[in-house]
Scaffold this active site. Structure first.
Site, PDB file in Angstrom:
ATOM      1  N   TYR A  98       0.862  -1.242   0.220  1.00  0.00           N
ATOM      2  CA  TYR A  98      -0.093   0.168   0.090  1.00  0.00           C
ATOM      3  C   TYR A  98       1.205   1.287  -0.623  1.00  0.00           C
ATOM      4  O   TYR A  98       1.996   1.443  -0.617  1.00  0.00           O
ATOM      5  CB  TYR A  98      -1.086  -0.449   1.137  1.00  0.00           C
ATOM      6  CG  TYR A  98      -2.884   0.726   0.541  1.00  0.00           C
ATOM      7  CD1 TYR A  98      -2.755   0.174  -0.311  1.00  0.00           C
ATOM      8  CD2 TYR A  98      -2.191   1.806   1.165  1.00  0.00           C
ATOM      9  CE1 TYR A  98      -3.904   1.083  -1.017  1.00  0.00           C
ATOM     10  CE2 TYR A  98      -3.600   2.551   0.736  1.00  0.00           C
ATOM     11  CZ  TYR A  98      -3.873   2.187   0.012  1.00  0.00           C
ATOM     12  OH  TYR A  98      -5.285   3.128  -0.822  1.00  0.00           O
ATOM     13  N   LYS A 169      -5.983  -2.011  -1.467  1.00  0.00           N
ATOM     14  CA  LYS A 169      -7.135  -2.142   0.018  1.00  0.00           C
ATOM     15  C   LYS A 169      -7.160  -3.462  -0.172  1.00  0.00           C
ATOM     16  O   LYS A 169      -7.095  -3.774   0.977  1.00  0.00           O
ATOM     17  CB  LYS A 169      -8.545  -1.270  -0.537  1.00  0.00           C
ATOM     18  CG  LYS A 169      -8.034   0.295  -0.284  1.00  0.00           C
ATOM     19  CD  LYS A 169      -8.688   1.294   0.082  1.00  0.00           C
ATOM     20  CE  LYS A 169      -8.150   2.079   2.002  1.00  0.00           C
ATOM     21  NZ  LYS A 169      -8.299   2.982   2.059  1.00  0.00           N
ATOM     22  N   GLU A 240     -13.554   4.589  -3.214  1.00  0.00           N
ATOM     23  CA  GLU A 240     -12.409   4.785  -2.992  1.00  0.00           C
ATOM     24  C   GLU A 240     -11.305   6.034  -4.456  1.00  0.00           C
ATOM     25  O   GLU A 240     -11.420   5.573  -5.335  1.00  0.00           O
ATOM     26  CB  GLU A 240     -11.498   3.830  -2.753  1.00  0.00           C
ATOM     27  CG  GLU A 240      -9.916   3.967  -2.385  1.00  0.00           C
ATOM     28  CD  GLU A 240      -9.405   3.806  -0.926  1.00  0.00           C
ATOM     29  OE1 GLU A 240     -10.599   4.141  -0.603  1.00  0.00           O
ATOM     30  OE2 GLU A 240      -8.695   4.589  -0.469  1.00  0.00           O
ATOM     31  N   ASN A 403      -0.656  12.559   3.778  1.00  0.00           N
ATOM     32  CA  ASN A 403       0.130  12.025   2.451  1.00  0.00           C
ATOM     33  C   ASN A 403       0.999  12.538   1.571  1.00  0.00           C
ATOM     34  O   ASN A 403       0.266  13.098   1.111  1.00  0.00           O
ATOM     35  CB  ASN A 403      -0.442  10.804   3.344  1.00  0.00           C
ATOM     36  CG  ASN A 403      -0.805   9.959   3.900  1.00  0.00           C
ATOM     37  OD1 ASN A 403       0.543  10.051   5.321  1.00  0.00           O
ATOM     38  ND2 ASN A 403      -1.566  10.120   4.188  1.00  0.00           N
TER      39      ASN A 403
HETATM   40  P1  NAD Z   1      -9.259  16.991  -0.615  1.00  0.00           P
HETATM   41  O1  NAD Z   1      -8.228  17.236  -1.874  1.00  0.00           O
HETATM   42  O2  NAD Z   1     -10.256  16.964  -0.581  1.00  0.00           O
HETATM   43  O3  NAD Z   1      -9.499  18.635   0.621  1.00  0.00           O
HETATM   44  C1  NAD Z   1      -7.843  19.076   0.606  1.00  0.00           C
HETATM   45  C2  NAD Z   1      -8.605  20.555   1.754  1.00  0.00           C
HETATM   46  O4  NAD Z   1      -7.552  21.065   1.498  1.00  0.00           O
HETATM   47  C3  NAD Z   1      -9.057  21.499   0.623  1.00  0.00           C
HETATM   48  O5  NAD Z   1     -10.427  21.826   1.449  1.00  0.00           O
HETATM   49  C4  NAD Z   1      -7.597  22.307   0.422  1.00  0.00           C
HETATM   50  O6  NAD Z   1      -8.833  23.724   0.265  1.00  0.00           O
HETATM   51  C5  NAD Z   1      -7.167  22.862   1.500  1.00  0.00           C
HETATM   52  N1  NAD Z   1      -5.648  23.380   1.069  1.00  0.00           N
HETATM   53  C6  NAD Z   1      -5.101  22.684   0.844  1.00  0.00           C
HETATM   54  N2  NAD Z   1      -4.513  23.595   0.825  1.00  0.00           N
HETATM   55  C7  NAD Z   1      -4.692  24.523   2.407  1.00  0.00           C
HETATM   56  C8  NAD Z   1      -3.593  25.213   2.506  1.00  0.00           C
HETATM   57  N3  NAD Z   1      -2.557  25.764   2.118  1.00  0.00           N
HETATM   58  N4  NAD Z   1      -4.093  25.832   3.543  1.00  0.00           N
HETATM   59  C9  NAD Z   1      -5.473  25.629   4.382  1.00  0.00           C
HETATM   60  N5  NAD Z   1      -6.293  24.692   3.295  1.00  0.00           N
HETATM   61  C10 NAD Z   1      -5.505  24.246   2.486  1.00  0.00           C
HETATM   62  O7  NAD Z   1      -8.190  15.387  -0.163  1.00  0.00           O
HETATM   63  P2  NAD Z   1      -8.289  14.798   1.451  1.00  0.00           P
HETATM   64  O8  NAD Z   1      -9.117  13.912   1.066  1.00  0.00           O
HETATM   65  O9  NAD Z   1      -9.305  15.351   2.506  1.00  0.00           O
HETATM   66  O10 NAD Z   1      -6.856  14.694   2.214  1.00  0.00           O
HETATM   67  C11 NAD Z   1      -6.052  15.920   2.391  1.00  0.00           C
HETATM   68  C12 NAD Z   1      -4.487  15.696   2.917  1.00  0.00           C
HETATM   69  O11 NAD Z   1      -4.889  14.379   4.045  1.00  0.00           O
HETATM   70  C13 NAD Z   1      -4.016  14.618   1.456  1.00  0.00           C
HETATM   71  O12 NAD Z   1      -2.626  14.927   1.433  1.00  0.00           O
HETATM   72  C14 NAD Z   1      -4.081  13.212   2.253  1.00  0.00           C
HETATM   73  O13 NAD Z   1      -3.192  12.518   2.337  1.00  0.00           O
HETATM   74  C15 NAD Z   1      -4.366  12.995   4.557  1.00  0.00           C
HETATM   75  N6  NAD Z   1      -5.169  11.571   4.551  1.00  0.00           N
HETATM   76  C16 NAD Z   1      -4.744  11.578   5.226  1.00  0.00           C
HETATM   77  C17 NAD Z   1      -5.412  10.630   6.082  1.00  0.00           C
HETATM   78  C18 NAD Z   1      -4.692   9.482   6.833  1.00  0.00           C
HETATM   79  O14 NAD Z   1      -3.329   9.976   7.766  1.00  0.00           O
HETATM   80  N7  NAD Z   1      -5.368   8.491   7.151  1.00  0.00           N
HETATM   81  C19 NAD Z   1      -6.715   9.413   5.639  1.00  0.00           C
HETATM   82  C20 NAD Z   1      -6.794  10.529   4.234  1.00  0.00           C
HETATM   83  C21 NAD Z   1      -6.277  11.273   3.689  1.00  0.00           C
END
Ligand code: NAD
Length: 546
Positions: A98, A169, A240, A403
């Protein structure tokens, strides 16, 4: 345990069936009875002996991607041995199967492609999706992971190359929770890709056209979900790595109609809630008394907010008060009620407050107990932000969930240094322990793999008709309950990844119980739910074929 296959095959047909094949482990009696004599090297090996042969082969590969290719090949030859290897070395091999290696595998999908796996439904299949699903050779499918490849991990639009994600997954469903492999089906919906470089490359194997959008896309997805219900009644459908807009729309459209969930929204929410509940044991401030500030208001952020609200309500406060405790900063600043540019999923968190442009301003005025980074933008938890968190709380909770590691809002080291060693820190990608002023801090990893395999197994055991937020909240509580006093003493708010099978099993039991209690189960309640869960779990052992 059923294999889903009948042992009527013989000779090379048997060796070419990866579910039944045992390779050098076929016994003398099997070799005689099944026409295998001479088709295999003479020495008969136990599974343990096979492991001694293949483990050095995997470890000897020069790069993680080479290891990935080897493991895919092993799966194509011998599913049982593949899962024995993966289950016995889960911590070592999870990053290969993964994130992060699977991301690279998707990017290079065309180059490393050997043998097709899973099912492709394309924009050209509109009107005949049922026929495509009918071609899948197994009827007893219980778990589907489906992507349209628009937002693969942190890598963006990879079109049909996204297939690596549902495959990876589902491997974790089996490896972490014992969901039987023959009941898993990875699906990619290829609606084209807007990644022109990929689209025009020689190795690309998907439709070479821009993404289908709008009404035609919605109609294809509706046809798909309906066809899935007919072909595999009661199956659990996991969405996903869909793009942000479609992810929210699909979840809203289907969550109350079929058995489905979105891991990017709900699984992330559950694992984060689990971390917050464990952190509460360290700070002494219960969840429903916390204020939370999120950087990022996308699938992950809003998903976490919604589940936190659900958990706060379960703790006895009303919905409006619970929402008032969750604040968001997006790329335009603080989400507050005077803004006119907010997507509908953000509006429920737009509280009355003066505009704040920077995260630091927001931290200083809201004084959150927990700061949660889900922005995908690295180095946004600056030393000033971390110091402001430390100035307000004895044990500030800092979660840098973006990530891969290069996208994290801050590193573990920065989090401990910026808070004088007082932060309770967790991240999305793993960080090594940090020694700060002579004390060792162990960062926890908020990996969704703690949650979704167990939820899937619980749903499968009860044959639940829906996957509910109550189930995800219970999964979070179960996860946090498995964090030991020793973990907490090191600052770790997640159990060791080595306990993931135990965690998954405990979550499955809770999820199945909820399904039975809420009338969502479609099988009769067994006298012992825990035993039913244990019985369902796949074990990668060879069964005699004679
Ligand atoms: P997404 O694209 O749906 O949302 C990203 C959000 O961040 C948007 O609202 C955007 O406006 C905002 N954003 C971007 N740059 C910004 C900044 N400089 N300041 C403030 N806000 C900002 O993406 P997502 O699916 O919500 O994923 C976001 C992050 O979370 C990814 O990097 C992903 O790797 C991480 N994530 C981690 C896990 C985990 O660790 N378990 C799980 C899911 C997602």
């Amino acid at each position: 345990m059923q294999t889903g296959h009948h042992a009527s095959k013989r000779g090379s047909d048997l060796l070419n069936d990866p579910v039944l094949n045992k390779g050098t482990a076929f016994t003398e009696a099997e070799r005689d009875a099944l026409g295998l004599r001479g088709l295999l090297p003479p020495r008969i090996m136990t599974q343990d002996e096979q492991m001694l042969r293949i483990l050095p082969a995997v470890r000897g590969k020069p790069t993680p991607l080479d290891q990935y290719i080897y493991l895919v090949g092993l799966h194509d030859r011998n599913v049982t041995l593949f899962y024995r290897l993966v289950m016995d070395h889960l911590e070592e091999l999870m990053p290969v199967l993964y994130t992060p290696t699977v991301g690279q595998a998707c990017q290079e999908f065309g180059r490393i492609f050997r043998r097709s796996r899973g099912l492709y439904v394309t924009a050209d299949d509109a009107g005949r999706v049922r026929d495509v699903l009918a071609n899948w050779p197994h009827d007893d499918v219980r778990m589907i992971v489906v992507t349209d490849g628009e937002r693969i991990l942190g890598l963006g639009d990879l079109g049909a190359n996204g297939m690596g994600i549902p495959i990876g997954k589902l491997t974790l469903y089996t490896a972490c929770a014992g969901v039987p492999p023959h009941q898993c089906l990875p699906i990619t919906i290829d609606v084209g890709t807007d990644n022109t470089e990929l689209r025009e490359s020689h190795a690309y194997m998907g439709l070479r056209r821009p993404r289908l959008r709008g009404a035609a896309y919605d109609a294809l997805l509706t046809e798909f979900v309906e066809a899935v219900q007919e072909r595999f009644p009661g199956v659990c459908l996991q969405f996903e790595d869909f793009g942000n807009h479609n992810a929210f729309v699909l979840l809203e459209q289907w969550r109350d109609k079929v058995c489905c969930f979105n891991d990017d929204i709900q699984g992330t929410a559950s694992v984060t809630l689990g971390g917050l509940l464990a952190a509460a044991r360290l700070t002494g401030v219960p969840l429903h008394e916390m204020r939370l500030l999120f950087l990022g208001a996308g699938e992950a952020g809003i998903g976490i907010g919604d589940l936190v609200v659900q958990a706060m309500r379960e703790a006895g406060i009303d919905e409006a008060d619970a929402r008032q405790r969750c604040w968001f900063v997006d790329s335009k600043g603080l989400v507050e009620s005077s803004r006119t540019d907010l997507a509908s999923h953000k509006q429920r968190y737009a509280h009355a407050h003066a505009p704040a442009e920077s995260l630091l301003d927001a931290v200083q005025s809201i004084k959150p107990h927990a700061l949660i980074g889900v922005s995908g933008t690295p180095q946004t938890f600056t030393p000033a932000v971390l110091q402001a968190m430390a100035a307000q709380h004895e044990r500030p909770i800092i979660m840098a969930l973006s990530n891969p590691t290069s996208k994290a809002e801050c590193t573990a080291q920065q989090a401990y240094e910026g808070t004088d060693g007082r932060a309770i820190f967790a991240s999305g990608s793993p960080f090594a322990p940090v020694t700060h002023k002579g004390r060792v801090h162990v960062p926890g990893q908020g990996n969704n793999a703690y949650i979704f395999p167990g939820v899937g197994l619980g749903v499968l055991v009860a044959q639940a008709s829906r996957v509910t937020d109550e189930m995800f909240a219970a999964a979070a509580r179960t996860l946090s309950g498995m964090v030991t006093a020793d973990d907490l003493a090191m600052g770790r708010i997640y159990p060791s990844l080595s306990r993931i099978r135990e965690v998954s099993r405990a979550i499955a039991i809770e999820v199945a119980r909820i399904a039975f209690e809420r009338g969502l189960a479609q099988v009769e309640r067994p006298s012992d739910v825990a035993a039913a869960v244990a019985e369902t779990m796949y074990e990668p052992v060879y069964h005699s074929l004679v």
